[in-house]
Design an enzyme around this catalytic site. Structure first.
Site, PDB file in Angstrom:
ATOM      1  N   PHE A 132       0.849  -1.192   0.000  1.00  0.00           N
ATOM      2  CA  PHE A 132       0.000   0.000   0.000  1.00  0.00           C
ATOM      3  C   PHE A 132       0.880   1.237   0.000  1.00  0.00           C
ATOM      4  O   PHE A 132       1.770   1.359   0.832  1.00  0.00           O
ATOM      5  CB  PHE A 132      -0.914   0.029   1.229  1.00  0.00           C
ATOM      6  CG  PHE A 132      -1.814   1.238   1.257  1.00  0.00           C
ATOM      7  CD1 PHE A 132      -3.041   1.230   0.606  1.00  0.00           C
ATOM      8  CD2 PHE A 132      -1.425   2.407   1.912  1.00  0.00           C
ATOM      9  CE1 PHE A 132      -3.858   2.359   0.602  1.00  0.00           C
ATOM     10  CE2 PHE A 132      -2.233   3.542   1.911  1.00  0.00           C
ATOM     11  CZ  PHE A 132      -3.458   3.509   1.263  1.00  0.00           C
ATOM     12  N   ASP A 217       9.337   2.649   1.498  1.00  0.00           N
ATOM     13  CA  ASP A 217       8.185   3.369   2.053  1.00  0.00           C
ATOM     14  C   ASP A 217       8.093   3.099   3.556  1.00  0.00           C
ATOM     15  O   ASP A 217       7.659   2.037   3.982  1.00  0.00           O
ATOM     16  CB  ASP A 217       6.904   2.917   1.324  1.00  0.00           C
ATOM     17  CG  ASP A 217       5.669   3.658   1.815  1.00  0.00           C
ATOM     18  OD1 ASP A 217       5.767   4.377   2.831  1.00  0.00           O
ATOM     19  OD2 ASP A 217       4.599   3.500   1.191  1.00  0.00           O
ATOM     20  N   LYS A 246       2.760  10.011   8.308  1.00  0.00           N
ATOM     21  CA  LYS A 246       2.032   9.570   9.508  1.00  0.00           C
ATOM     22  C   LYS A 246       2.524  10.179  10.830  1.00  0.00           C
ATOM     23  O   LYS A 246       2.034  11.210  11.213  1.00  0.00           O
ATOM     24  CB  LYS A 246       2.011   8.044   9.554  1.00  0.00           C
ATOM     25  CG  LYS A 246       1.142   7.487   8.403  1.00  0.00           C
ATOM     26  CD  LYS A 246       0.504   6.149   8.674  1.00  0.00           C
ATOM     27  CE  LYS A 246      -0.698   5.915   7.794  1.00  0.00           C
ATOM     28  NZ  LYS A 246      -0.429   5.282   6.503  1.00  0.00           N
TER      29      LYS A 246
HETATM   30  C1  LIG Z   1      -0.708   5.499   5.062  1.00  0.00           C
HETATM   31  C2  LIG Z   1       0.304   5.051   4.100  1.00  0.00           C
HETATM   32  C3  LIG Z   1       0.515   5.744   2.897  1.00  0.00           C
HETATM   33  C4  LIG Z   1      -0.321   6.926   2.467  1.00  0.00           C
HETATM   34  O1  LIG Z   1      -0.207   8.002   3.353  1.00  0.00           O
HETATM   35  P1  LIG Z   1      -1.344   9.148   3.349  1.00  0.00           P
HETATM   36  O2  LIG Z   1      -0.806  10.173   4.301  1.00  0.00           O
HETATM   37  O3  LIG Z   1      -2.616   8.521   3.793  1.00  0.00           O
HETATM   38  O4  LIG Z   1      -1.426   9.674   1.970  1.00  0.00           O
HETATM   39  C5  LIG Z   1       1.515   5.278   2.059  1.00  0.00           C
HETATM   40  N1  LIG Z   1       2.269   4.217   2.379  1.00  0.00           N
HETATM   41  C6  LIG Z   1       2.100   3.545   3.537  1.00  0.00           C
HETATM   42  C7  LIG Z   1       2.984   2.391   3.858  1.00  0.00           C
HETATM   43  C8  LIG Z   1       1.109   3.928   4.433  1.00  0.00           C
HETATM   44  O5  LIG Z   1       0.916   3.237   5.555  1.00  0.00           O
END
Ligand SMILES: *Cc1c(COP(=O)(O)O)cnc(C)c1O
Length: 384
Positions: A132, A217, A246
């Site tokens: 994700f 990520d 986050k």
């Molecule tokens: C939450 C998340 C995103 C997206 O972040 P947003 O601030 O919601 O756009 C991307 N990658 C990972 C691994 C995430 O947990």
């Protein structure tokens, strides 16, 4: 009292699967609803409130900055941003030397995709199944889940997906036009799937050989969540780009893309109105200071270990597997997780799904052992 639920339902586009609770206040690992009920928060806004809700340091920093300078165009320098950048690079992996600041995780991914194309002059990307990376068109193109993608095609062309932790399949997917490989060190949304060190080391090697940029990520895993400041420390590799968001600013919306010296971007090629604004930077300085002063990664590691050992002492007939790293907790059930999440809510515990069968818990890292005991006690009953 107003019916906040009804007003929201009337005016907000209904994209969120919603629980029947109106949250109005938070402190540390506790949150309260508009009826005065108190909850233990094992979600932390999806790993946003790592330093605890309404952390005193963060509250003070935002309040002070708000009274001083709220906004500053990125075409000017700003004192708070400079201090934040210095702080961020004091904790970042040493090979990462430059940042692009954003307001969210998905924007950090967008920047990574753009910079990878710009710097390699290649166009394709490989991402992992169950991965994700966000909801905007570029990040969504790197996100695996069919439900998230359906109805929005055509997405950005050139993205392909391979099974996580399977190096052979990844190597087969690479070709001369592969610009980047995008991976989470531990898949969050995908079910708390922990990346293997040997896998990531081989991926790094392949990227070196084929001149491919490795984009890690850490949006969910970063900032002490897994028992390290960043989960990449477990893997013994360097990223070419790393995405953060986050928990970066104690709950204030913020994201960042960190880049190695391999990445160069010309003036005016990218930008953001709000990215790296003084309020976010002030919150970020306070959040990182709090992590360092309280060795929050050590707390996450110790508390995660405690939670795992104590929970595993009990027979849990509904559980298939428990995957825990720091306070990133995945409990894979034999059946759907949604009924368990609702039952926990009845016991005043907030928790999250990850996929359909995994119960995910990402508490504020400041959570007390007493609160963990309470959660374990209830889990043992609910999962028996
Ligand atoms: C939450 C998340 C995103 C997206 O972040 P947003 O601030 O919601 O756009 C991307 N990658 C990972 C691994 C995430 O947990």
């Amino acid at each position: 009292m107003k019916d906040y639920k009804a007003i929201t339902q009337q005016y907000e586009i209904d994209v969120y699967p919603r629980r029947d609770v109106v949250l109005v206040r938070g402190k540390g690992a506790r949150v309260w609803d508009d009826q005065g009920n108190e909850y233990i928060d094992m979600a932390a806004g999806i790993s946003v409130a790592n330093v605890g809700h309404s952390n005193d340091k963060v509250v003070e920093a935002i309040s002070k900055q708000a009274a001083t300078l709220i906004t500053c165009p990125n075409t000017f320098y700003n004192d708070t941003k400079a201090i934040f950048l210095e702080k961020l690079f004091s904790i970042a992996p040493k090979n990462l030397t430059k940042a692009f600041l954003t307001n969210s995780g998905t924007e950090a991914i967008e920047a990574a995709i753009k910079f990878a194309r710009l710097n390699t002059k290649k166009t394709k990307f490989i991402a992992a199944m169950k991965g994700f990376h966000g909801r905007t068109m570029g990040a969504l193109s790197a996100t695996y889940k069919k439900e998230y993608r359906e109805g929005f095609e055509p997405l950005v062309p050139g993205f392909s997906f391979v099974p996580f932790n399977n190096f052979e399949k990844l190597a087969e997917a690479v070709d001369d036009d592969t610009a980047g490989i995008i991976l989470e060190p531990i898949q969050g949304e995908g079910g708390i799937n922990i990346g293997q060190k040997e896998y990531f080391q081989k991926v790094r090697q392949l990227c070196n050989e084929k001149n491919i940029l490795l984009i890690i990520d850490e949006i969910q895993t970063g900032f002490c969540r897994t028992g390290k400041m960043f989960a990449i420390e477990y893997l013994g590799i360097e990223a070419d780009m790393m995405t953060l968001a986050k928990s970066i600013a104690g709950g204030f919306p913020m994201g960042a893309l960190l880049c190695s010296d391999k990445i160069a971007v010309e003036k005016s090629k990218h930008g953001s109105t709000f990215g790296g604004n003084p309020l976010a930077c002030a919150a970020g300085i306070a959040a990182i200071d709090f992590m360092l002063e309280n060795k929050l990664w050590e707390q996450a590691e110790a508390k995660g270990k405690y939670f795992k050992e104590k929970l595993e002492k009990h027979p849990l007939s509904k559980v298939r597997e428990i995957r825990i790293i720091g306070l990133m907790i995945g409990i894979e059930l034999k059946d759907k997780s949604q009924p368990v999440i609702l039952e926990l809510l009845n016991h005043k515990i907030l928790s999250l799904p990850a996929g359909t069968t995994v119960l995910r818990m990402l508490p504020p890292l400041v959570i007390s052992y007493e609160d963990l005991d309470t959660v374990i006690e209830i889990l043992v009953k609910v999962l028996a």
